[in-house]
Design a protein around this motif. Structure first.
Motif, PDB file in Angstrom:
ATOM      1  N   ALA A 439      65.296   4.383  34.699  1.00  0.00           N
ATOM      2  CA  ALA A 439      66.613   4.120  35.589  1.00  0.00           C
ATOM      3  C   ALA A 439      66.960   2.744  35.759  1.00  0.00           C
ATOM      4  N   LYS A 440      65.954   1.773  36.251  1.00  0.00           N
ATOM      5  CA  LYS A 440      66.395   0.670  36.447  1.00  0.00           C
ATOM      6  C   LYS A 440      66.868  -0.081  35.227  1.00  0.00           C
ATOM      7  N   ALA A 441      66.183   0.097  34.048  1.00  0.00           N
ATOM      8  CA  ALA A 441      66.478  -0.506  32.788  1.00  0.00           C
ATOM      9  C   ALA A 441      67.888  -0.075  32.287  1.00  0.00           C
ATOM     10  N   PHE A 442      68.191   1.104  32.437  1.00  0.00           N
ATOM     11  CA  PHE A 442      69.395   1.610  32.144  1.00  0.00           C
ATOM     12  C   PHE A 442      70.541   1.013  32.611  1.00  0.00           C
ATOM     13  N   LEU A 443      70.487   1.152  34.237  1.00  0.00           N
ATOM     14  CA  LEU A 443      71.336   0.689  35.018  1.00  0.00           C
ATOM     15  C   LEU A 443      71.604  -0.800  35.141  1.00  0.00           C
ATOM     16  N   SER A 450      78.343   5.754  32.857  1.00  0.00           N
ATOM     17  CA  SER A 450      76.983   5.798  32.595  1.00  0.00           C
ATOM     18  C   SER A 450      75.857   5.365  33.231  1.00  0.00           C
ATOM     19  N   GLY A 451      75.932   4.123  33.564  1.00  0.00           N
ATOM     20  CA  GLY A 451      74.710   3.423  34.087  1.00  0.00           C
ATOM     21  C   GLY A 451      74.518   3.970  35.300  1.00  0.00           C
ATOM     22  N   PRO A 452      75.244   4.024  36.426  1.00  0.00           N
ATOM     23  CA  PRO A 452      74.731   4.774  37.766  1.00  0.00           C
ATOM     24  C   PRO A 452      74.445   6.363  37.767  1.00  0.00           C
ATOM     25  N   LEU A 453      75.245   7.060  36.719  1.00  0.00           N
ATOM     26  CA  LEU A 453      75.040   8.539  36.529  1.00  0.00           C
ATOM     27  C   LEU A 453      73.350   8.676  35.785  1.00  0.00           C
ATOM     28  N   TYR A 454      73.333   7.999  34.909  1.00  0.00           N
ATOM     29  CA  TYR A 454      72.057   8.299  34.364  1.00  0.00           C
ATOM     30  C   TYR A 454      70.886   7.622  35.188  1.00  0.00           C
ATOM     31  N   ALA A 455      71.133   6.350  35.609  1.00  0.00           N
ATOM     32  CA  ALA A 455      70.150   6.017  36.851  1.00  0.00           C
ATOM     33  C   ALA A 455      69.674   6.862  37.670  1.00  0.00           C
ATOM     34  N   SER A 456      70.696   7.643  38.355  1.00  0.00           N
ATOM     35  CA  SER A 456      70.558   8.346  39.244  1.00  0.00           C
ATOM     36  C   SER A 456      69.855   9.595  38.659  1.00  0.00           C
ATOM     37  N   ALA A 457      70.104   9.989  37.539  1.00  0.00           N
ATOM     38  CA  ALA A 457      69.632  11.256  36.771  1.00  0.00           C
ATOM     39  C   ALA A 457      67.985  10.958  36.612  1.00  0.00           C
ATOM     40  N   GLU A 463      61.559  12.358  40.330  1.00  0.00           N
ATOM     41  CA  GLU A 463      61.257  12.861  41.735  1.00  0.00           C
ATOM     42  C   GLU A 463      60.903  14.413  41.518  1.00  0.00           C
ATOM     43  N   ALA A 464      61.405  15.063  40.664  1.00  0.00           N
ATOM     44  CA  ALA A 464      61.230  16.537  40.403  1.00  0.00           C
ATOM     45  C   ALA A 464      59.755  17.006  39.742  1.00  0.00           C
ATOM     46  N   GLY A 482      66.612  17.888  37.030  1.00  0.00           N
ATOM     47  CA  GLY A 482      66.969  16.819  37.810  1.00  0.00           C
ATOM     48  C   GLY A 482      67.860  15.847  37.273  1.00  0.00           C
ATOM     49  N   ILE A 483      67.765  15.848  35.954  1.00  0.00           N
ATOM     50  CA  ILE A 483      68.881  15.018  35.231  1.00  0.00           C
ATOM     51  C   ILE A 483      70.342  15.432  35.851  1.00  0.00           C
ATOM     52  N   CYS A 484      70.603  16.719  35.637  1.00  0.00           N
ATOM     53  CA  CYS A 484      71.576  17.236  36.006  1.00  0.00           C
ATOM     54  C   CYS A 484      72.138  17.065  37.578  1.00  0.00           C
ATOM     55  N   ALA A 485      71.146  17.417  38.299  1.00  0.00           N
ATOM     56  CA  ALA A 485      71.154  17.170  39.824  1.00  0.00           C
ATOM     57  C   ALA A 485      71.726  15.773  40.095  1.00  0.00           C
ATOM     58  N   GLY A 486      71.082  14.692  39.629  1.00  0.00           N
ATOM     59  CA  GLY A 486      71.205  13.562  39.794  1.00  0.00           C
ATOM     60  C   GLY A 486      72.515  13.032  39.228  1.00  0.00           C
TER      61      GLY A 486
END
Length: 580
Positions: A439-443, A450-457, A463-464, A482-486
């Motif tokens: 998440a951190k690397a991508f963001l 895409s950065g915030p979306l996949y970082a949250s994902a 967490e799941a 969890g990817i979808c929910a994020g």
């Protein structure tokens, strides 16, 4: 460079274009600019920030030069956060800028109204709040072509950034507090209208191909600054006819009459010379004069471009006494100087804003160890996803070029390349910890939407499965869910909006069906792939309702959403890597 590249650019390696351009800016303007922060993406005014002054932070994707860093300097912006080409800066880029200019009076973020910019600056504002820095934001919404009157909040920010940034910077230079600076910027935005025309496409440095098609005798009226299609496409018209159409749309949207006063910007998009721009300004002057509207001041030239796109935009700022005063205040930046006496520079006290918490310890004895997907297997699966995104980069960008700005494949490749680098060497950690690092690397690498979306994902997916060391079928389905929910929690998209959610939601549904039928990890992932493929194909049948392509309406029909396509690529790569 390979033989199939269709456009020429003066660059070295495409992946080095931003840091080398920043290095060039610093060497060209050492008296005005410096760089701060670990990301090296925050350009700071040498004599701008000071104690007691609101810090003005602007930013956005590269490719619009001189916007955004060209407007950093005394009397205008204190800092610019620099994103990749056509992609928002990441929250860390923005925070490097915010920390460098915060003088105890808070910071104000200004940027164009695009999904990626909104999400990344919102995340930065949230972080500011968590470490005690007051922050306000203004998203510029001047493009009348992108939403009708009454829905101004949905409009894109284009060349109107120029005026809104200038007003905000002058208000801060004048010593106004954060609330008053915010009010001045909001007021400027409400009085600013723009519209543009494109005569040719532009090309991304990474692809070297035009990011949309436009016939040799065609033009696109209402084009955005990332190559987003406009209101209509038609035969090339004369300069006066183009000016008339642009001005008709602008004047229909703002009340201007006898005795009113405006500032005018006739802006080139990257490959249109002053000869043509002055012809447009000639007609603008005639139209305003016919209405009894006075031009207080005009700027003609390249102020907010779109790489090498040919075309132009017209922007009007309706003035009142306060806006006029702020517009006329002196400033000195690489791209804009307004003459006048600047007060002596003040000093800025470095403040400590440490909001970093250490990683939590994990008691592995409590984690479930059944399941075939070990942390090392998961790492290999993620590396395979990165390779698949790289292999499909150009195809994904071509899909995006039809209905967006043409950078989705490039942006995803940048993010996944950062993930691949982060995961290159095996590390003894849980899948949750790996997901957090991803998440951190991508963001940090991407920004954009895409950065915030996949970082949250990635965080939500991690967490799941935080109660597991290895993943069984149920845990793999939970990770995908969890990817979808994020993504949904950060972006808010729903099925039918023509986004990546249209692939992730059916992927989760099919994976759950396979799980309930007793399927193993492979069967669940295979079902997820089928669901994502169906969802991807479904996006071609619907109109876009979110993101940059939402402005297209029926013109988005028949085209697959690139985010849904990349979701399918990711799941297929995971399944293949597991099978291998």
């Amino acid at each position: 460079m390979t033989d199939d590249i269709r456009t020429k650019k003066l660059m070295n390696a495409p992946e080095d274009i931003i840091p080398e351009a920043i290095e060039g800016m610093l060497s060209a303007h050492p008296d005005l600019l410096r760089v701060e922060g670990a990301t090296r993406r925050a350009l700071i005014a040498r004599d701008g920030p000071r104690d007691g002054k609101v810090g003005i932070v602007i930013g956005g994707g590269s490719g619009h030069e001189p916007a955004f860093a060209g407007y950093v300097g005394r009397g205008l912006a204190d800092a610019a956060a620099v994103g990749n080409v056509f992609a928002s800066p990441s929250p860390e880029h923005i925070m490097d800028a915010a920390r460098a200019v915060e003088g105890g009076a808070g910071v104000m973020f200004l940027y164009g109204n695009y999904t990626g910019d909104v999400m990344n600056f919102d995340m930065a504002a949230e972080e500011c709040d968590s470490i005690g820095i007051p922050a306000r934001s203004v998203a510029v919404t001047d493009d009348v072509a992108s939403a009708p009157k009454g829905r101004e909040g949905e409009r894109r920010g284009i060349a109107g950034d120029f005026f809104v940034f200038k007003i905000a910077g002058a208000a801060a230079e004048q010593g106004r507090d954060l609330a008053a600076c915010h009010a001045a910027a909001v007021h400027a935005n409400a009085n600013c209208r723009s519209m543009g025309v494109a005569l040719s496409a532009c090309s991304l440095p990474q692809t070297g191909k035009p990011n949309f098609e436009l016939g040799a005798r065609d033009m696109e009226i209402g084009m955005g600054i990332h190559g987003e299609p406009g209101m209509r496409r038609g035969a090339l018209e004369t300069a006066d006819e183009v000016s008339d159409e642009l001005m008709d749309a602008i004047l229909a949207d703002m009340e201007l009459g006898q005795g009113d006063e405006v500032a005018v910007l006739v802006n080139g998009l990257g490959a249109t010379g002053l000869l043509e721009l002055y012809i447009l300004h000639r007609r603008v002057t005639q139209i305003l004069g016919g209405r009894g509207v006075k031009i207080h001041y005009s700027w003609v030239g390249e102020y907010c471009t779109s790489l090498e796109m040919a075309g132009a935009s017209i922007t009007l700022l309706k003035l009142d006494a306060d806006l006029k005063t702020l517009l006329d205040m002196p400033c000195r930046t690489p791209a804009l100087t307004v003459a006048g006496t600047l007060a002596p520079a003040g000093t800025l006290t470095k403040r400590s804003h440490d909001g970093t918490a250490g990683a939590a310890e994990v008691d592995r004895s409590t984690l479930a160890k059944d399941g075939p997907v070990t942390p090392e297997t998961f790492r290999r699966m993620m590396l395979a996803v990165g390779e698949a995104i790289h292999d499909n980069r150009d195809w994904l960008s071509e899909l995006d070029g039809v209905i967006g700005d043409g950078d989705h494949g490039v942006t995803m490749d940048i993010g996944w390349s950062a993930v691949r680098k982060e995961l290159a060497a095996p590390v003894d950690e849980t899948i949750t910890q790996t997901s957090t690092r991803m998440a951190k690397a991508f963001l940090d690498a991407v920004g954009a939407s895409s950065g915030p979306l996949y970082a949250s994902a990635f965080r939500k997916a991690g967490e799941a499965v935080s109660d597991r060391l290895n993943l069984d079928a149920g845990a793999v389905v939970a990770w995908v869910e969890g990817i979808c929910a994020g993504i949904q929690s950060r972006g808010g998209a729903q099925v039918g909006d023509k986004t990546m959610i249209d692939a992730w939601v059916p992927a989760v549904a099919k994976a759950k069906e396979a799980l309930q039928s007793g399927g193993d990890v492979s069967a669940c992932l295979e079902a997820a792939c089928a669901g994502a493929r169906n969802g991807r194909d479904y996006t071609a049948e619907i109109e876009s309702r979110r993101g940059r392509s939402a402005k297209l309406g029926q013109r988005s029909l028949g085209h697959v959403d690139p985010g849904a396509a990349s979701a399918h690529v990711m799941l297929v790569a995971m399944h293949r890597a597991l099978s291998a």
